[in-house]
Design an enzyme around this catalytic site. Structure first.
Site, PDB file in Angstrom:
ATOM      1  N   GLY A 100      83.856 -81.082 -70.952  1.00 51.74           N
ATOM      2  CA  GLY A 100      84.578 -79.842 -70.252  1.00 51.74           C
ATOM      3  C   GLY A 100      83.632 -78.837 -69.935  1.00 51.74           C
ATOM      4  N   SER A 101      84.098 -78.018 -68.557  1.00 52.23           N
ATOM      5  CA  SER A 101      82.955 -77.231 -68.163  1.00 52.23           C
ATOM      6  C   SER A 101      83.846 -76.191 -67.065  1.00 52.23           C
ATOM      7  CB  SER A 101      81.742 -77.811 -67.583  1.00 52.23           C
ATOM      8  OG  SER A 101      82.284 -78.932 -66.728  1.00 52.23           O
TER       9      SER A 101
END
Length: 408
Positions: free
Chosen positions: A375-376
């Site tokens: 996730g980013s």
């Protein structure tokens, strides 16, 4: 020039060596040094030719110019009209692309002499593509010298494992290229994007991660044959590999289009200032990537990488405003419209940023240049007053395909 015939150049390595030639819309000039009839490099160079292009080839060790001329003749008139065989490099004019057909071998001094000699046949802003063996024990002084040259003049480097033996391809530029020339480029072929089907690739990080998971499964099953513990890493291999999927994308041809740097959901569209990127305001479009999104990052515009730096910070959840202060990598592009920046931000789970475009590299619009693991968030900064946003918070975008803004 010292090259070893034992160091074979296969199709994937040949495509990597000729990638800069193949991506240029032309007209262009190229020189292939040390070619052999029927070689993968020669075939790839022929395939890259467009109307108006000119290619000069010189024979390698054990090959005569007559054999090369026969090879060119067999390709037909279309290739024959664009290819000239020279007895030696000394008969060639400076070219935009110089490609060494065989991996360099020998000592560092021999490699340095080869590179220095070929650099004289590069046109301004041109690229020298050369490979060296990558396996320990085979690298020798030539490979070390290429690494040194790449640190000074490199605009890209690719490890090609699917070659016997594996090779590392270096792209060297000894004089600056104009940022505007990036607008004539298509996204480059890179061996780090491994094809599974015609439309779906996987990043090489995914192959490594899946391999580690399967290796752990094999070890667990062998060490504890009565246990089902091995199923945990075995079943994890597929979703881990899927995270690194890298689908092909149709990049819009509209020169005024700014495309998404990643898949995900738009978090914010706002005007900000950041003195690190220069005076004035920037239009910033932030996109959140969940663990289910494609995490390969693409350049939103065509431009030249002029700076790259990483800032320390926290690891807040990427969808929160505090993520603006997370660890982040900034790729700064010089474009015909001004400075454009792509920020790759870590998140709560993401702790690793991969950036593959060194300073001096030219990126086409929609070209892969890195990825963020898990996730980013990615932020695209555009000069305020020169572009209009076409997305709003909550919109879903597709990296390299969705138009998030348009130049005025």
């Amino acid at each position: 020039m010292t090259a070893s015939p034992a160091h074979h150049v296969g199709e994937r390595a040949a495509r990597t060596l000729t990638a800069e030639l193949a991506r240029h819309a032309g007209p262009k000039t190229a020189l292939v040094v040390g070619a052999a009839p029927g070689s993968a490099v020669l075939r790839a160079a022929f395939d890259a030719l467009l109307p108006g292009d000119a290619l000069v080839v010189t024979p390698g060790a054990g090959t005569t110019s007559a054999e090369l001329r026969a090879e060119v003749h067999q390709q037909g008139q279309w290739v024959g009209d664009r290819v000239r065989v020279a007895e030696s490099v000394g008969e060639a004019d400076p070219a935009q692309f110089v490609i060494v057909a065989e991996p360099l071998a020998g000592t560092a001094e021999e490699a340095r002499a080869t590179i220095d000699g070929l650099a004289k046949y590069l046109a301004d802003g041109g690229v020298l593509a050369v490979a060296a063996p990558a396996l320990p024990g085979l690298t020798g002084g030539a490979a070390a010298e290429l690494e040194r040259q790449s640190a000074l003049f490199g605009v890209g480097s690719d490890l090609v494992l699917a070659n016997r033996p594996p090779v590392r391809v270096h792209r060297l530029r000894f004089s600056a290229a104009e940022a505007a020339s990036a607008e004539r480029l298509a996204p480059a072929y890179r061996p780090s994007s491994i094809p599974l089907t015609r439309t779906m690739h996987i990043d090489s990080n995914g192959v490594a991660a899946a391999g580690i998971a399967l290796g752990l499964a094999a070890f667990a099953r062998r060490s504890r044959p009565s246990s089902r513990l091995w199923l945990v890493p075995a079943l994890a291999a597929l979703p881990v590999a899927a995270f690194f999927r890298d689908p092909e994308r149709d990049v819009p041809e509209d020169p005024s289009a700014v495309v998404a740097a990643s898949d995900g959901k738009v978090l914010s569209v706002e005007t900000v200032t950041d003195e690190r990127f220069g005076d004035g305001e920037f239009l910033r479009i932030a996109v959140f990537l969940s663990v289910l999104d494609v995490h390969v990052n693409r350049s939103p515009v065509a431009g030249k990488v002029v700076d790259y730096f990483v800032t320390d910070g926290g690891y807040a959840a990427a969808m929160n405003p505090a993520a603006e202060h997370n660890v982040a990598a900034y790729t700064v592009l010089d474009t015909t419209r001004g400075t454009v920046v792509v920020a790759q931000r870590t998140g709560l789970i993401a702790r690793r940023i991969v950036q593959r475009a060194p300073v001096g590299a030219l990126l086409a619009r929609g070209e892969r240049f890195g990825l963020i693991r898990f996730g980013s968030r990615t932020d695209v900064y555009l000069p305020a007053g020169t572009a209009d946003a076409l997305v709003a918070p909550g919109d879903r975008v597709v990296g390299g395909a969705s138009i998030i803004a348009r130049w005025r």
